[in-house]
Design a protein around this motif. Structure first.
Motif, mmCIF file in Angstrom:
data_model
loop_
_atom_site.group_PDB
_atom_site.id
_atom_site.type_symbol
_atom_site.label_atom_id
_atom_site.label_comp_id
_atom_site.label_asym_id
_atom_site.label_seq_id
_atom_site.Cartn_x
_atom_site.Cartn_y
_atom_site.Cartn_z
ATOM 1 N N PHE A 260 44.518 10.945 71.543
ATOM 2 C CA PHE A 260 45.426 11.598 70.227
ATOM 3 C C PHE A 260 44.881 11.057 68.845
ATOM 4 N N ARG A 261 44.788 12.007 67.970
ATOM 5 C CA ARG A 261 44.726 11.548 66.659
ATOM 6 C C ARG A 261 45.720 11.142 65.804
ATOM 7 N N LEU A 262 45.304 9.920 65.293
ATOM 8 C CA LEU A 262 46.393 9.255 64.522
ATOM 9 C C LEU A 262 45.826 8.724 63.159
ATOM 10 N N THR A 263 46.356 9.132 62.137
ATOM 11 C CA THR A 263 46.014 8.888 60.928
ATOM 12 C C THR A 263 47.164 8.509 60.001
ATOM 13 N N THR A 264 47.020 8.104 58.738
ATOM 14 C CA THR A 264 47.872 8.173 57.534
ATOM 15 C C THR A 264 47.385 8.341 56.221
ATOM 16 N N CYS A 265 48.269 8.308 55.250
ATOM 17 C CA CYS A 265 47.855 8.556 53.965
ATOM 18 C C CYS A 265 47.016 7.429 53.333
ATOM 19 N N GLY A 266 46.564 7.914 52.217
ATOM 20 C CA GLY A 266 45.707 6.637 51.452
ATOM 21 C C GLY A 266 45.015 7.201 50.286
ATOM 22 N N SER A 267 44.963 6.626 49.285
ATOM 23 C CA SER A 267 44.191 7.379 48.153
ATOM 24 C C SER A 267 43.055 6.586 47.558
ATOM 25 N N ASN A 268 43.007 5.143 47.571
ATOM 26 C CA ASN A 268 42.105 4.568 47.164
ATOM 27 C C ASN A 268 42.195 2.970 47.600
ATOM 28 N N SER A 269 41.526 2.663 48.618
ATOM 29 C CA SER A 269 41.682 1.130 49.187
ATOM 30 C C SER A 269 40.907 0.219 48.406
ATOM 31 N N VAL A 291 40.378 8.530 59.158
ATOM 32 C CA VAL A 291 40.551 8.014 57.938
ATOM 33 C C VAL A 291 40.821 9.267 56.982
ATOM 34 N N ASN A 292 41.925 8.925 56.510
ATOM 35 C CA ASN A 292 42.322 10.014 55.212
ATOM 36 C C ASN A 292 41.982 9.329 53.756
ATOM 37 N N LEU A 293 41.582 10.174 52.980
ATOM 38 C CA LEU A 293 41.514 10.099 51.568
ATOM 39 C C LEU A 293 42.133 10.982 50.845
ATOM 40 N N GLU A 294 43.056 10.785 50.270
ATOM 41 C CA GLU A 294 43.962 11.915 49.563
ATOM 42 C C GLU A 294 43.382 12.042 48.073
ATOM 43 N N MET A 295 43.084 13.303 47.851
ATOM 44 C CA MET A 295 42.570 13.641 46.410
ATOM 45 C C MET A 295 43.870 14.104 45.630
#
Length: 690
Positions: A260-269, A291-295
């Motif tokens: 199952f794919r599990l991810t979360t939001c995140g703009s700049n670690s 791994v998500n990168l919010e643009m």
């Protein structure tokens, strides 16, 4: 340690948003069922593999309607499945809209439209329970007031993801959600601290600090604790806020089916505010497998509106770089969320992702435009704008299956980011790390961010180490072992490394007259404002000469910071002397950012214009009753690019220009290949057979 992941979590995806609007919640309804079927068919025709729910975002506000909502989602999943498209859910795990006045209510409804905000009155919410547990008992507590924390930018409160009752409740909800809907992936957003160091003083966070540091959480006027990077207890406070997300996602992932794919939001670690927010991709990967990168904002930028969010294309690459490093370590893939309203913007969002070797989640964001519904209904949907880009990717899978080639590594110092004041201000460590990457990208070089020093130079023959103001003994040992095996390290700026001493002195805490000045705020109720010390603190130029010295064989050092601008050319000379040569040498590609990939039988070169001129629908813009984050961009044109591309190569490539109908010209002469591109080529791919 690198991890191997099953195919189910490494398969490439093409993702588009499936919006839930108010009318969709009129369910069950024959008209809405027909609408679901038509939308599912449209998604499939647009070459979408995965539809991602958007709307009903603050999920706990829908507590009385879980049965209705899940039945709707199950129907969407079923109809999409008939068309070969899967459904993933996307919601906030812990944020809840709350307001007390008419003005706060209007703020929510006007500015949080994408959430489909539907919140109870405070009186009703006071007695809401989930399986016998009161929701209000889970809320984050403000460290200043020791009362319930409020988020003015969202007119919201939030549950603390360290609270064990909340975690148990959310895990139970996720099991029910998967069982009742048939979703195969989930973006579980927001287990972070959006009000920065204002949270969280709940009993569980205070108890964790007591267990780790042996102290009670001090009042905010205790300057020996708050923001004092010389105090080990402060380090514990930062760590426990980051660790809470790790523990949370471990629990959630354990409740999900295999694959199952599990991810979360995140703009700049990598940003200096990552510690404040407790937001870091590497921490999330304790349980997440994508791994998500919010643009956020416009891609490409619209440079004429100071209110909206407009990051440059190079900044997008930089912000993604640490996320990519974390994903490589865990053996998982990355994707980026980008927003657009027309095919031209969708194309660039997709191209940025392909340059990074990432999957693309393309979404419109109509409710951020501040336009009446009768206008929004006339604007394009996701399936109207993604088909060309997603179709090209589907028809040419071999172009996107390669492994990205890196000529060198750029070390990201978590120790500096977490353990020093220098790592927590805008003009400190982040500026040096990001400036290094931007310089390399602008020179057509291909860097990887690395979060551990390589075992050998076969991984990366050269590693740049910008401003490592703090290093552990283990890091020093790893770096020394890498150099001993023949690797080359180039260190610059303040460095906690033998042989790299300088006379630069860095402060360990902000200078404040009022304790409340340490904390961020939302002064206008919409935009978050970081504390002045994080934005305005400056560091004086070093009075040492910016001269390189070979501290020992394989280790070069310069006391200057790269962001001070005095060592740019000399650093590039060192880099070019030690990097891994590329199989294809670029002689001239003016105006393009470049990335390289390798497959079993070919080398792939991708080029994306670095800068664009954009324009908007000005008629619509004049109608907006609020403006938030994005513009309706309807014109995108690359600028500063040369139609002639020259490469040193013995063989001619196959040239692809996904967004141009005219062909490219190719001329081979004396080992030099000259490519004449169609006019206004924003993105091209070159494939060289081995």
């Amino acid at each position: 340690m690198k991890h191997q992941q099953p195919l189910a979590v490494t398969e490439r995806k093409r993702i588009a948003s499936w919006w839930i609007r108010w009318n969709d919640l009129n369910w069950p309804n024959g008209d809405n069922l027909d609408k679901i079927k038509r939308r599912a068919e449209s998604m499939a025709r647009a070459n979408v593999t995965t539809a991602m729910i958007f709307g009903t975002h603050f999920r706990w506000d829908y507590l009385p309607y879980f049965t209705l909502l899940h039945d709707y989602l199950a129907t969407v999943a079923e109809e999409l499945g008939k068309c070969g498209v899967e459904l993933w859910d996307h919601h906030s795990v812990n944020l809840i809209h709350r307001y007390s006045t008419k003005e706060e209510m209007r703020h929510v409804m006007l500015h949080s439209g994408p959430h489909l905000p539907f919140s109870p009155s405070r009186e009703a919410a006071a007695c809401w329970e989930y399986k016998g547990k009161r929701l209000n008992d889970w809320r984050m507590i403000d460290v200043k007031t020791r009362d319930v924390l409020y988020y003015p930018q969202y007119a919201a409160e939030g549950f603390c993801h360290r609270n064990p009752e909340f975690v148990e409740a959310y895990v139970d909800y996720v099991k029910r959600l998967v069982r009742e809907t048939g979703i195969t992936g989930l973006s579980a957003d927001d287990p972070v601290h959006y009000m920065h160091y204002n949270s969280c003083a709940c009993p569980y966070c205070r108890a964790e600090l007591k267990a780790r540091a042996g102290i009670d959480l001090p009042p905010i006027d205790d300057r020996s604790f708050w923001g004092n990077w010389e105090n080990p207890a402060w380090h514990h406070w930062i760590d426990l806020r980051l660790d809470s997300a790790s523990v949370f996602f471990e629990r959630v992932s354990a409740a999900l089916p295999e694959g199952f794919r599990l991810t979360t939001c995140g703009s700049n670690s990598a940003s200096p505010t990552a510690n404040e927010k407790g937001s870091d991709a590497a921490s999330f990967l304790s349980g997440c497998n994508y791994v998500n990168l919010e643009m956020s904002g416009n891609t490409p930028p619209y440079k004429h509106d100071p209110v909206t969010a407009n990051s440059s294309i190079p900044s997008r690459l930089v912000n993604a770089s640490l996320h990519q490093a974390a994903a490589r370590e865990r053996g998982v893939r990355c994707f980026s969320t980008g927003f657009g309203f027309t095919e031209t913007t969708a194309n660039i969002v997709w191209a940025v992702n392909k340059m990074l070797g990432c999957d693309c989640w393309l979404s419109t964001l109509k409710d951020r435009l501040g336009l009446p519904d009768h206008i929004l209904e006339t604007l394009p949907n996701e399936w109207d704008i993604v088909g060309r880009a997603f179709g090209f990717e589907r028809e040419h899978p071999a172009l996107f299956e390669g492994k990205q080639i890196a000529q060198l590594g750029v070390y990201f110092s978590y120790e500096t980011r977490k353990r020093t004041f220098f790592g927590n201000v805008d003009r400190g460590y982040y500026r040096d790390w990001s400036t290094t990457l931007k310089l390399l990208f602008s020179e057509g070089l291909s860097p990887h961010t690395v979060i551990r020093f390589p075992k050998s130079p076969e991984e990366y023959p050269l590693v740049l180490v910008p401003s490592p103001a703090a290093m552990t003994d283990a890091e020093r040992a790893d770096l020394n072992a890498y150099i001993a095996r023949g690797g080359v390290a180039v260190v610059f700026g303040p460095a906690a490394l033998e042989g790299c001493e300088s006379n630069r002195s860095l402060p360990s805490a902000p200078l404040l007259t009022d304790p409340t000045d340490f904390f961020s705020s939302v002064p206008n109720g919409v935009w978050h404002k970081s504390a002045d010390w994080t934005r305005l603190t400056e560091f004086p130029l070093s009075d040492e000469k910016p001269v390189w010295r070979e501290a020992r064989r394989g280790l070069y050092y310069n006391p200057d910071r790269i962001s001070e601008g005095r060592i740019t050319e000399s650093l590039l000379d060192l880099v070019k002397a030690h990097i891994r040569p590329m199989p294809i040498e670029i002689l001239d590609a003016q105006g393009y950012l470049i990335t390289f990939f390798e497959t079993e039988d070919s080398y792939i070169v991708q080029m994306l214009a670095e800068d664009f001129e954009t324009d908007i629908d000005h008629r619509l813009d004049e109608m907006r009753f609020h403006r938030s984050r994005v513009n309706f961009i309807n014109h995108v044109e690359p600028i500063g690019v040369n139609r002639l591309i020259q490469l040193k190569t013995a063989s001619s490539p196959t040239v692809y220009t996904p967004f141009n109908d005219a062909p490219s010209g190719i001329m081979q002469s004396n080992g030099v290949c000259t490519i004449t591109l169609p006019e206004k080529t924003s993105f091209l791919i070159l494939r060289f057979a081995k």
